[in-house]
Design an enzyme around this catalytic site. Structure first.
Site, PDB file in Angstrom:
ATOM      1  N   ASP A 121      -1.726   4.905  -8.629  1.00 31.67           N
ATOM      2  CA  ASP A 121      -3.034   4.590  -8.056  1.00 31.67           C
ATOM      3  C   ASP A 121      -3.659   5.847  -7.448  1.00 31.67           C
ATOM      4  O   ASP A 121      -2.964   6.795  -7.058  1.00 31.67           O
ATOM      5  CB  ASP A 121      -2.934   3.476  -7.016  1.00 31.67           C
ATOM      6  CG  ASP A 121      -2.032   3.828  -5.838  1.00 31.67           C
ATOM      7  OD1 ASP A 121      -0.916   4.321  -6.082  1.00 31.67           O
ATOM      8  OD2 ASP A 121      -2.447   3.608  -4.693  1.00 31.67           O
ATOM      9  N   GLU A 135       0.154   3.035  -3.370  1.00 33.12           N
ATOM     10  CA  GLU A 135       0.513   4.023  -2.349  1.00 33.12           C
ATOM     11  C   GLU A 135      -0.694   4.476  -1.544  1.00 33.12           C
ATOM     12  O   GLU A 135      -0.587   4.785  -0.352  1.00 33.12           O
ATOM     13  CB  GLU A 135       1.193   5.227  -3.019  1.00 33.12           C
ATOM     14  CG  GLU A 135       1.881   6.176  -2.048  1.00 33.12           C
ATOM     15  CD  GLU A 135       0.974   7.291  -1.541  1.00 33.12           C
ATOM     16  OE1 GLU A 135       1.391   8.028  -0.626  1.00 33.12           O
ATOM     17  OE2 GLU A 135      -0.160   7.424  -2.045  1.00 33.12           O
TER      18      GLU A 135
END
Length: 319
Positions: free
Chosen positions: A74, A138
């Site tokens: 991400d 994250e």
């Protein structure tokens, strides 16, 4: 199978996996890892009020030691697209540089590790097992990612003996910074309640904005620490101030602000909250604050892995 890390990095960047990654970038990664002989496990974790997050754990081999690479697909939002000189999701190479969201943090790092793993597999030099633990949240609240994958591994009796995290830490050149620990991350959501009113009659209202200014000034009045032998100084960043007042003649009824502290091993979450609360109280105004800890600080003693990484970096950089 010989894997080109640049090609893989470009393909990962071309998946706009803004937190949380819906799984598109993980699909690319799983395809190549499966072709290399990794056993891949996809898992989606949920939490009330939060986005579902897909994660990937892949392992080559079954024997110990298990050397795991931890990372995330991400990325943070691109902001104003007009401010980019290149499409953040194109993966353009220009003047020897790869451009795009994730080129530094951390799709290129994942691609480099997968390429290194493919080289070791092709050469037949893998001793024990190689694995990857890749999460999709994250950059967000990090609730449905790594922590829950670790619980899943523990329930399966799976052990990670050595772990390397490929977060970008080299400000100038490859190998100029190798970390054996991590700073903690503490978030604060600050709210000041006032009394809405007309600007022509301030005595009938209470403006929360000056109180918020006092609180933020108190938080940021002095450094938290000077750092230590293994960590740079802790830093507090005010990341958002919000009032939402659409009128030009109305005193708002509420002000909100968010801040984040990346703290070193001089602090525990408890001691840090106590210090920040002391600072807030010194402002002498009313407020409420919600805390959220996304990770504690830790320091891992030097070991065979950190020594090997340092030797490899020295071989690459000549320093």
């Amino acid at each position: 199978m010989t894997l080109d890390p640049v090609r893989l990095a470009q393909e990962l960047i071309q998946k706009p996996s803004v937190t949380p990654d819906p799984g598109d970038a993980l699909d690319v990664l799983e395809r190549d890892l499966t072709a290399l002989g990794f056993a891949c496990h996809r898992m989606v974790f949920s939490e009330p009020g939060e986005d579902d997050v897909p994660n990937l754990y892949a392992r080559f081999g079954t024997e110990a030691p298990n050397f795991c690479y931890a990372g995330h697909t991400d990325v943070v939002p691109p902001g104003n697209m007009a401010h980019w000189t290149h499409d953040p999701y194109a993966g353009v190479i220009e003047d020897g540089q790869l451009w795009g969201r994730g080129a530094a943090d951390m799709k290129a790092s994942i691609a480099a590790f997968v390429a290194a793993a493919s080289n070791a597999i092709n050469a037949g030099t893998v001793k024990g097992s190689l694995s990857l633990l890749i999460t999709g949240d994250e950059e967000g609240v990090a609730i449905n990612g790594t922590k829950k994958v670790l619980d899943w591994l523990r329930a399966r009796g799976e052990t990670i003996d050595l772990c390397l995290v490929g977060e970008p830490t080299n400000p100038d050149a490859l190998g100029d910074m190798i970390k054996i620990g991590r700073r903690g991350s503490l978030h604060g959501h600050l709210t000041v309640h006032g009394t809405q009113g007309h600007v022509a009659y301030p005595h009938r209202a209470h403006n929360p904005i000056p109180d918020m200014v006092k609180l933020l000034a108190a938080l940021d009045a002095e450094p938290l620490d000077a750092g230590n032998a293994h960590f740079e100084p802790s830093n507090l960043e005010i990341i958002d101030v919000h009032v939402g007042n659409e009128a030009a003649n109305v005193i708002p009824g509420e002000a909100q602000a968010r801040f984040n502290i990346r703290f070193n091993s001089d602090w525990t979450p408890e001691s840090l909250r106590a210090e920040l609360t002391r600072r807030l109280e010194s402002a002498g105004v009313g407020y409420t604050v919600d805390w959220w800890l996304s990770g504690d600080s830790f320091l891992t003693p030097p070991c065979a892995l950190s020594d090997a990484v340092a030797d490899a970096a020295e071989a690459v950089t000549g320093r």
